[in-house]
Write an enzyme that holds these catalytic residues in place. Structure first.
Site, PDB file in Angstrom:
ATOM      1  N   ASP A 639       1.351   2.024  -6.858  1.00 57.49           N
ATOM      2  CA  ASP A 639       2.044   0.940  -7.553  1.00 57.49           C
ATOM      3  C   ASP A 639       2.963   1.567  -8.592  1.00 57.49           C
ATOM      4  O   ASP A 639       2.786   2.723  -8.994  1.00 57.49           O
ATOM      5  CB  ASP A 639       1.061  -0.026  -8.216  1.00 57.49           C
ATOM      6  CG  ASP A 639       1.716  -1.360  -8.573  1.00 57.49           C
ATOM      7  OD1 ASP A 639       2.879  -1.568  -8.170  1.00 57.49           O
ATOM      8  OD2 ASP A 639       1.078  -2.183  -9.237  1.00 57.49           O
ATOM      9  N   GLU A 674      12.188   2.038  -8.108  1.00 56.97           N
ATOM     10  CA  GLU A 674      10.957   1.395  -7.641  1.00 56.97           C
ATOM     11  C   GLU A 674      10.340   2.199  -6.514  1.00 56.97           C
ATOM     12  O   GLU A 674       9.157   2.464  -6.484  1.00 56.97           O
ATOM     13  CB  GLU A 674      11.264  -0.032  -7.177  1.00 56.97           C
ATOM     14  CG  GLU A 674      10.200  -0.645  -6.286  1.00 56.97           C
ATOM     15  CD  GLU A 674       8.914  -0.915  -7.026  1.00 56.97           C
ATOM     16  OE1 GLU A 674       7.849  -0.707  -6.436  1.00 56.97           O
ATOM     17  OE2 GLU A 674       8.955  -1.322  -8.191  1.00 56.97           O
ATOM     18  N   ASP A 706       1.721  -1.356  -3.245  1.00 55.76           N
ATOM     19  CA  ASP A 706       2.026  -2.614  -3.914  1.00 55.76           C
ATOM     20  C   ASP A 706       3.432  -2.546  -4.504  1.00 55.76           C
ATOM     21  O   ASP A 706       3.954  -1.463  -4.791  1.00 55.76           O
ATOM     22  CB  ASP A 706       1.008  -2.873  -5.025  1.00 55.76           C
ATOM     23  CG  ASP A 706       0.964  -4.326  -5.442  1.00 55.76           C
ATOM     24  OD1 ASP A 706       1.788  -5.109  -4.934  1.00 55.76           O
ATOM     25  OD2 ASP A 706       0.106  -4.685  -6.271  1.00 55.76           O
ATOM     26  N   HIS A 839      -2.091   0.361 -10.436  1.00 59.48           N
ATOM     27  CA  HIS A 839      -1.382  -0.506 -11.379  1.00 59.48           C
ATOM     28  C   HIS A 839      -1.830  -0.228 -12.815  1.00 59.48           C
ATOM     29  O   HIS A 839      -0.996  -0.113 -13.726  1.00 59.48           O
ATOM     30  CB  HIS A 839      -1.646  -1.970 -11.013  1.00 59.48           C
ATOM     31  CG  HIS A 839      -1.175  -2.942 -12.044  1.00 59.48           C
ATOM     32  ND1 HIS A 839       0.153  -3.264 -12.215  1.00 59.48           N
ATOM     33  CD2 HIS A 839      -1.864  -3.655 -12.985  1.00 59.48           C
ATOM     34  CE1 HIS A 839       0.269  -4.131 -13.212  1.00 59.48           C
ATOM     35  NE2 HIS A 839      -0.941  -4.385 -13.682  1.00 59.48           N
TER      36      HIS A 839
END
Length: 864
Positions: A639, A674, A706, A839
């Protein structure tokens, strides 16, 4: 380097050329040998036209006919037009067949009847989206003239259209097989001008193509305006039926998210209820409150910047939202700007004449919004600045203070927390509005669309409930609550760690809380299956950040296992300093506790028990596990956190280290995008750690990623997956990879149909892998958790790449099992545990540490 085969018109031209070459060979015509040096040749259609002209002028022996050079009056345009028409006809005859849908359907679990917030859209026979090219003679440079001429022709034909003023025209019917010319008269200063409008048929578009789906979304955008919904951002809201919450100066607007997509079972309308929370307070009133509470100008500007920059405001006069990037303290509504005619006009006069708004405070600063917009006729974007007056700019959303206020959130939830039955009822009301509106029905009829009367109903499956395994082979059978918080207090953990050398930092005001916490920790050790001794207390004279830094440097030694801080208040700067010291400068596991959480004697035992479990994980211990029917597999989670140091991003990469998938190795990678740039080195490092831990490389690797949107799927497959595959090739490994993308921010909702015909949230383990899944992806929806209030949000899984050749049941069951392994919560979570760990790691590093954590902590969950 091999070029990819031509597509579309290029393929048609190539086929036509090869056909002509075959015909010429049949009569003995050989192609001319190209000279050693020649000027650059024409390309595309021009090259084909020149080649055909040369062939027609050639003699059977291969010598060209002796012809005089054509004079300027002897034009070859008629011949070129003939060839163009032949090519256009050949292109139009090409069949653009749609790809068959991809089926990724399992059969494990018990059947369950489901419904979803998707409405079927049917298309009439011989209707669809047809693409045409438009040409004008004489040529029209002005966009508005092109649109007027095309509108006149379409009005005569009685057809709706989508035309942006360029060369591409979309119609719902095929009006011509090749080309056809129409005449249109445009009024002008010197009289009517007659324009020849030539319509050239290109092709019928596939429903799944971007332009086609965009067109259908534009149609429903028109319908939303017909039904008097107001667009705010991307969604549409009913401003005439707002809910007021005066005690908190809030108002809630109900609305919908409306999207059209081509799914496995055809064209679907996804309709989901949404709510927009606006504050009745405008930016001017907020500035007034900050100024009155902080008379110091410097402090006032700091607070104003912190509270307003980055927030979203809503302007009621045009129903638009803006994100504030700056405050122009040196500008006021008295300042001027050039209008469309180039004349200077003040903001006061502009709002008075354009919107009938009188600005009261002429000395207030202006709010600045910047955005990049495309300029007509250019592919580049330019920055455009919008100045907003605080007096008429209303704040949207909830502040952090509001979110932490239980009363505020409870009052807002009365309107925003919608049950499945309420959600379906709202969808049916919308469908009734569309059915009863003649204008809305006309929009659909123009394009041959018909909307179904109700939402979809389809069969689904519920996977079996998992068995949770604790220490000493103790087991707990989960049920539809998907919660085992009580079992964690009654059973020992699977991997206990003794705490014999740990420090407890506290201030004088929290001395009692610290003593009670230490005593309770020691008593909980036996129930957990480990030994927890009394910590070494470190009393701080005050709660300044410097005091914590100095205390850490003076007291933490190489024998210290973990340090615990009991802080009187939660301050971000203090928390960041503690984590930065303990994760980079003096690597040691750390736990920060707000003393307020220890103040309730009725709940303190359960709270301390959760803290003890957290501390066990941070020391490398494990709490529970589930059974996995494989060996030698490595499970990874990825993530990305945005807003890292210097505007970059932080990628969290977490991988399992053991057979029971309970120990993890974690890496934080700094990047600028990203999609991860540095996965190659991180993946190599993790493979080395796996081999050192297990004595061999993994046989299969499942990567769960993710944070990838629909527009990034192809890039992710070509970029991130390829980096991992290249590492395996360089190491000479035969290891297979299954790469799964997880999407949480989706509009699909899944409901379970109860016995009485109503709808409710589906039970944990519900899988939906057909009908509303993507047409060209191996994907499915999974509901892993139990939700008692509101409507549950399913998680969308897309199998992007799979050399492991896993069956649908295997992927679905694996993802559901992994949702049970997040050690910060004794229950299932929305995403697989490795994704949540990644995350948490990326957020901690990006928000607080802002440096690469020490490698000494990589084999522990130090970021919980």
């Amino acid at each position: 380097m091999d070029r990819p085969p031509p597509k579309g018109r290029g393929a048609a031209l190539l086929a036509k050329r090869l056909q002509m070459q075959k015909e010429e060979k049949a009569i003995g015509v050989e192609p001319e040998a190209a000279p050693e040096e020649e000027p650059p040749k024409p390309r595309g259609r021009a090259a084909l036209l020149q080649k055909m002209r040369e062939k027609r002028m050639s003699k059977p022996g291969g010598e060209p006919e002796s012809k005089a050079e054509p004079s300027p009056s002897q034009s070859i345009i008629p011949e070129s037009k003939e060839k163009i028409e032949q090519i256009t006809k050949a292109v139009s005859e090409i069949s653009f067949s749609e790809k068959d849908p991809v089926f990724f359907k399992g059969d494990a679990g018990k059947p369950i009847q489901l419904s979803a917030n998707h409405i079927k859209l049917s298309l009439e026979k011989d209707r669809g989206v047809y693409e045409f090219e438009v040409k004008f003679n004489p040529d029209l440079d002005a966009k508005n003239k092109r649109m007027k001429a095309t509108a006149i022709v379409m009005r005569e034909l009685g057809l709706p259209k989508v035309f942006d003023g360029g060369n591409v025209l979309y119609l719902p019917r095929k009006i011509v097989d090749t080309t056809k010319t129409f005449m249109a008269k445009l009024p002008g200063p010197d009289g009517d001008e007659e324009i020849a409008v030539t319509i050239i048929y290109k092709r019928k578009k596939n429903l799944a193509e971007r332009e086609c789906l965009h067109l259908y979304n534009v149609l429903f955008k028109r319908i939303m305006h017909i039904l008097l919904y107001t667009q705010m951002g991307r969604n549409y809201f009913d401003t005439n039926h707002k809910f007021l919450i005066p005690q908190h100066k809030l108002e809630v607007y109900p609305g919908f998210v409306v999207t059209v997509d081509e799914l496995e079972d055809g064209l679907m309308l996804c309709l989901d209820t949404q709510h927009k929370v606006l504050r009745t307070q405008n930016a001017y009133e907020l500035l007034g409150e900050l100024r009155s509470s902080n008379p110091d100008p410097r402090r006032f500007k700091e607070l104003a910047t912190a509270n307003i920059i980055g927030s979203c405001v809503f302007t009621r006069y045009n129903n638009k939202t803006y994100t504030i990037q700056d405050i122009a303290w040196d500008m006021t509504p008295q300042d001027t700007f050039p209008n469309r005619d180039g004349e200077a006009i003040s903001f006061i006069d502009y709002y008075k004449h354009q919107h009938n708004i009188i600005i009261k405070d002429i000395n207030q600063p202006l709010l600045i919004n910047r955005k990049n917009v495309r300029v007509s006729g250019s592919a580049d974007k330019v920055e455009r600045m919008v100045c907003l007056v605080p007096e008429i700019s209303y704040l949207t959303g909830l502040t952090d203070t509001m979110r932490s206020d239980f009363k505020v959130m409870k009052d807002v939830a009365q309107y925003t927390r919608v049950t499945p039955n309420q959600r379906l009822q709202a969808l049916r009301v919308y469908l009734d509005k569309v059915k009863s509106s003649k204008d809305a029905q006309q929009v659909l009829a123009d394009w041959g669309l018909k909307i179904a009367d109700d939402t979809l109903k389809m069969p689904g499956r519920q996977l079996d409930n998992e068995v949770i395994y604790f220490g000493r082979d103790q087991q707990f059978q989960t049920n539809n609550n998907a919660d085992w918080s009580r079992a964690t207090g009654e059973n020992q953990v699977t991997g206990p760690v003794d705490m014999t050398h740990w420090l407890l930092f506290f201030t004088d005001r929290d001395k009692k809380y610290a003593k009670d916490f230490a005593d309770l920790m020691c008593r909980l050790g036996g129930a957990m299956g480990c030994v927890i001794k009394q910590p070494r207390p470190v009393r701080l004279s005050d709660d300044r950040t410097d005091s914590y830094m100095k205390a850490c440097q003076e007291n933490i030694t190489k024998d210290t296992q973990i340090v615990v801080f009991i802080c009187p208040t939660m301050r971000t700067d203090r928390y960041s300093v503690i984590k930065k010291i303990c994760c980079t400068q003096i690597p040691v596991a750390s736990q920060v506790i707000n003393s307020r959480t220890l103040s309730n004697p009725q709940k303190v035992r359960s709270i301390v028990q959760k803290i003890a479990l957290q501390m066990t994980c941070k020391l490398g211990g494990t709490l529970w596990t589930v059974r996995f029917p494989f060996k030698g597999w490595m499970i990874c989670g990825i993530d990305v956190y945005h807003g890292g140091p210097k505007g970059g991003s932080v990628c969290g990469f977490v991988a399992s280290l053991n057979e029971s998938i309970s120990r993890w190795y974690s890496l934080a990678i700094f990047q600028e995008k990203e999609l991860s740039d540095y996965l190659k080195s991180a993946f190599t490092k993790i493979l080395e750690v796996w081999k050192n831990t297990n004595g061999h490389f993994p046989s299969k690797i499942v990567v769960i990623r993710d944070g990838v949107g629909d527009g990034q799927l192809d890039h992710c497959k070509r970029y991130e997956v390829e980096q991992m595959e290249s590492v395996l090739r360089e190491l000479g490994l035969d290891t297979k990879i299954c790469f799964v993308v997880v999407q949480k921010r989706i509009n699909t909702r899944v409901f379970s149909i109860s016995r009485d015909g109503g709808c409710e949230n589906p039970p944990p383990g519900t899988v939906l892998d057909h009908t509303v899944t993507r047409r060209h992806h191996c994907d499915f929806f999974l509901v892993p958790q139990n939700v008692r209030q509101g409507t549950v949000n399913p998680t969308h899984y897309i199998v992007l790449h799979d050399t492991c050749q896993l069956k649908p049941d295997q992927v679905q069951r694996l993802c559901y099992k992994l949702c049970h392994l997040y050690y910060n919560w004794p229950g299932t979570i929305r995403v697989p545990a490795p994704c949540q760990y990644a995350h948490k790691l990326a957020a901690l590093v990006g928000q607080h540490i802002k440096k690469t954590p020490s490698a000494q902590l990589a084999d522990r969950l130090f970021y919980l």
